[in-house]
Design a protein around this motif. Structure first.
Motif, PDB file in Angstrom:
ATOM      1  N   LEU A  37       0.838  -1.204   0.000  1.00 56.22           N
ATOM      2  CA  LEU A  37       0.000   0.000   0.000  1.00 56.22           C
ATOM      3  C   LEU A  37       0.871   1.253   0.000  1.00 56.22           C
ATOM      4  CD1 LEU A  37      -2.742  -1.028   2.600  1.00 56.22           C
ATOM      5  CD2 LEU A  37      -2.940  -0.928   0.107  1.00 56.22           C
ATOM      6  N   PRO A  38       0.635   2.172  -0.934  1.00 52.08           N
ATOM      7  CA  PRO A  38       1.453   3.396  -1.038  1.00 52.08           C
ATOM      8  C   PRO A  38       0.964   4.471  -0.087  1.00 52.08           C
ATOM      9  CG  PRO A  38      -0.106   3.333  -2.829  1.00 52.08           C
ATOM     10  CD  PRO A  38      -0.364   2.096  -2.006  1.00 52.08           C
ATOM     11  N   TRP A  39       1.040   4.198   1.164  1.00 52.93           N
ATOM     12  CA  TRP A  39       0.427   5.085   2.151  1.00 52.93           C
ATOM     13  C   TRP A  39       1.445   5.834   2.998  1.00 52.93           C
ATOM     14  CZ3 TRP A  39      -4.333   1.950   4.371  1.00 52.93           C
ATOM     15  CH2 TRP A  39      -5.291   1.835   3.351  1.00 52.93           C
ATOM     16  N   ARG A  40       2.649   5.947   2.506  1.00 53.64           N
ATOM     17  CA  ARG A  40       3.671   6.759   3.179  1.00 53.64           C
ATOM     18  C   ARG A  40       3.846   8.051   2.390  1.00 53.64           C
ATOM     19  NH1 ARG A  40       9.841   6.277   2.518  1.00 53.64           N
ATOM     20  NH2 ARG A  40      10.676   7.555   4.205  1.00 53.64           N
ATOM     21  N   PHE A  41       3.902   9.168   3.102  1.00 50.80           N
ATOM     22  CA  PHE A  41       4.037  10.469   2.453  1.00 50.80           C
ATOM     23  C   PHE A  41       5.236  11.215   3.030  1.00 50.80           C
ATOM     24  CE2 PHE A  41      -0.348   9.204   2.100  1.00 50.80           C
ATOM     25  CZ  PHE A  41      -0.655   9.494   0.778  1.00 50.80           C
ATOM     26  N   GLY A  42       5.872  12.004   2.160  1.00 43.29           N
ATOM     27  CA  GLY A  42       7.041  12.735   2.616  1.00 43.29           C
ATOM     28  C   GLY A  42       7.175  14.085   1.945  1.00 43.29           C
ATOM     29  N   LEU A  43       7.876  14.979   2.600  1.00 46.81           N
ATOM     30  CA  LEU A  43       8.207  16.266   1.992  1.00 46.81           C
ATOM     31  C   LEU A  43       9.406  16.040   1.076  1.00 46.81           C
ATOM     32  CD1 LEU A  43       7.706  19.340   1.870  1.00 46.81           C
ATOM     33  CD2 LEU A  43       9.341  19.571   3.742  1.00 46.81           C
ATOM     34  N   LYS A  44       9.192  16.343  -0.199  1.00 43.41           N
ATOM     35  CA  LYS A  44      10.201  16.050  -1.218  1.00 43.41           C
ATOM     36  C   LYS A  44      11.571  16.631  -0.857  1.00 43.41           C
ATOM     37  CE  LYS A  44      10.968  16.867  -6.170  1.00 43.41           C
ATOM     38  NZ  LYS A  44      11.548  15.567  -6.507  1.00 43.41           N
ATOM     39  N   ASP A  45      12.565  15.782  -0.948  1.00 39.77           N
ATOM     40  CA  ASP A  45      13.966  16.171  -0.758  1.00 39.77           C
ATOM     41  C   ASP A  45      14.313  16.640   0.652  1.00 39.77           C
ATOM     42  OD1 ASP A  45      14.530  15.564  -3.415  1.00 39.77           O
ATOM     43  OD2 ASP A  45      14.049  17.597  -4.097  1.00 39.77           O
ATOM     44  N   SER A  46      13.444  16.405   1.613  1.00 35.27           N
ATOM     45  CA  SER A  46      13.791  16.777   2.982  1.00 35.27           C
ATOM     46  C   SER A  46      14.937  15.911   3.496  1.00 35.27           C
ATOM     47  CB  SER A  46      12.583  16.614   3.901  1.00 35.27           C
ATOM     48  OG  SER A  46      12.987  16.738   5.257  1.00 35.27           O
ATOM     49  N   GLU A  47      15.862  16.537   4.182  1.00 33.07           N
ATOM     50  CA  GLU A  47      16.988  15.780   4.747  1.00 33.07           C
ATOM     51  C   GLU A  47      16.597  15.080   6.041  1.00 33.07           C
ATOM     52  OE1 GLU A  47      20.088  18.172   6.593  1.00 33.07           O
ATOM     53  OE2 GLU A  47      18.833  19.958   6.296  1.00 33.07           O
ATOM     54  N   PHE A  48      15.358  15.331   6.502  1.00 37.59           N
ATOM     55  CA  PHE A  48      14.946  14.770   7.789  1.00 37.59           C
ATOM     56  C   PHE A  48      14.062  13.536   7.655  1.00 37.59           C
ATOM     57  CE2 PHE A  48      15.797  19.302   8.472  1.00 37.59           C
ATOM     58  CZ  PHE A  48      16.817  19.192   9.412  1.00 37.59           C
ATOM     59  N   LEU A  49      13.916  13.027   6.445  1.00 35.04           N
ATOM     60  CA  LEU A  49      13.163  11.791   6.234  1.00 35.04           C
ATOM     61  C   LEU A  49      13.876  10.633   6.918  1.00 35.04           C
ATOM     62  CD1 LEU A  49      12.362  12.184   2.420  1.00 35.04           C
ATOM     63  CD2 LEU A  49      10.800  12.543   4.344  1.00 35.04           C
ATOM     64  N   SER A  50      13.088   9.676   7.405  1.00 30.08           N
ATOM     65  CA  SER A  50      13.693   8.518   8.072  1.00 30.08           C
ATOM     66  C   SER A  50      14.302   7.553   7.062  1.00 30.08           C
ATOM     67  CB  SER A  50      12.654   7.791   8.911  1.00 30.08           C
ATOM     68  OG  SER A  50      11.716   7.133   8.090  1.00 30.08           O
ATOM     69  N   ALA A  51      13.876   7.657   5.816  1.00 29.46           N
ATOM     70  CA  ALA A  51      14.440   6.845   4.730  1.00 29.46           C
ATOM     71  C   ALA A  51      14.020   7.505   3.423  1.00 29.46           C
ATOM     72  CB  ALA A  51      13.921   5.415   4.793  1.00 29.46           C
ATOM     73  N   PRO A  52      14.829   7.341   2.380  1.00 26.65           N
ATOM     74  CA  PRO A  52      14.501   7.988   1.100  1.00 26.65           C
ATOM     75  C   PRO A  52      13.273   7.381   0.427  1.00 26.65           C
ATOM     76  CG  PRO A  52      16.442   6.591   0.881  1.00 26.65           C
ATOM     77  CD  PRO A  52      16.110   6.638   2.330  1.00 26.65           C
ATOM     78  N   PHE A  53      12.648   8.143  -0.446  1.00 28.02           N
ATOM     79  CA  PHE A  53      11.569   7.631  -1.295  1.00 28.02           C
ATOM     80  C   PHE A  53      12.165   7.241  -2.640  1.00 28.02           C
ATOM     81  CE2 PHE A  53       9.223   9.817   1.900  1.00 28.02           C
ATOM     82  CZ  PHE A  53       7.951   9.274   1.900  1.00 28.02           C
ATOM     83  N   ARG A  54      11.542   6.286  -3.307  1.00 28.54           N
ATOM     84  CA  ARG A  54      12.080   5.901  -4.614  1.00 28.54           C
ATOM     85  C   ARG A  54      11.039   5.639  -5.652  1.00 28.54           C
ATOM     86  NH1 ARG A  54      14.940   0.509  -4.544  1.00 28.54           N
ATOM     87  NH2 ARG A  54      16.706   1.945  -4.489  1.00 28.54           N
TER      88      ARG A  54
END
Length: 194
Positions: A177-194
């Motif tokens: 399920l694609p239910w994770r959201f993030g602020l693009k290019d934030s250095e504070f993400l817990s893991a990168p998006f791909r």
DNA sequence: ATTAGGATCCTCT
DNA sequence: GAGGATCCTAATG
């Protein structure tokens, strides 16, 4: 025009009666503070009733009761016997949906958070639900408390944040399920998006 | 850069 | 008795 839930003071324009997926998306870029300490939400995950990764899947129990409470409140759970993690409840009472706050960009009260964590790495200060919980001093006595009242504060920040989306992290069920959201290019993400 | 193991505790099998 | 919506440290390549 009459005030609706979405326009109520303290909710930063978010209607917590909406789907957790919608709310998770909308929370990106909002400011979240606990006792004046916190920052900009940069990562969230949605969990929904009837979906095996959700804590509500097994039905209401003492430990997850807050998840079945009124929307816009906190649901705190213990992760791996160690960490306290923060969710915001969605949908109507009795439903069982929520948004896990996974990371924020620390802005207010950084020294306090560093002290609570015993570390001063800014990038990792609130990056991940466990670290965030420790930095904001999340504890189970917050269960059922409204985000629109003290000690919480939810506020608008960026108008049109660039939001990225992907699969949730650390799960063994409902992995796709694609239910994770993030602020693009934030250095504070817990893991990168791909 | 990546990986492995330990900490720790409540719930369910 | 297992395993989780995790994090940290230490040991490797």
């Amino acid at each position: 025009m009459k005030a609706k839930t979405s326009g109520r003071r303290g909710w930063a324009g978010i209607n917590f009666f909406d789907n957790s997926v919608v709310v998770a998306r909308q929370l990106i870029g909002k400011v979240l503070l606990l006792d004046g300490v916190g920052g900009v939400i940069v990562e969230t995950e949605a969990y929904d009733q009837g979906e095996p990764a959700a804590h509500s899947f097994i039905g209401e129990r003492a430990h997850n009761a807050a998840l079945f409470g009124p929307p816009g409140r906190a649901y705190v759970y213990r992760s791996y016997g160690i960490h306290w993690c923060l969710n915001l409840v969605c949908r109507e009472p009795g439903y069982g949906a929520g948004v896990l706050i996974r990371a924020i960009a620390p802005t207010l009260g950084v020294p306090i958070m560093e002290r609570r964590r015993g570390r001063d790495n800014l990038r990792l200060l609130c990056s991940g639900p466990g670290r965030l919980g420790q930095a904001l001093a999340v504890t189970p006595d917050l269960n059922g408390k409204s985000v629109a009242a003290t000690p919480f504060k939810l506020a608008n920040a960026e108008q049109n944040p660039k939001v990225v989306r992907g699969r949730r992290i650390g799960l063994t069920k409902a992995v796709d399920l694609p239910w994770r959201f993030g602020l693009k290019d934030s250095e504070f993400l817990s893991a990168p998006f791909r």
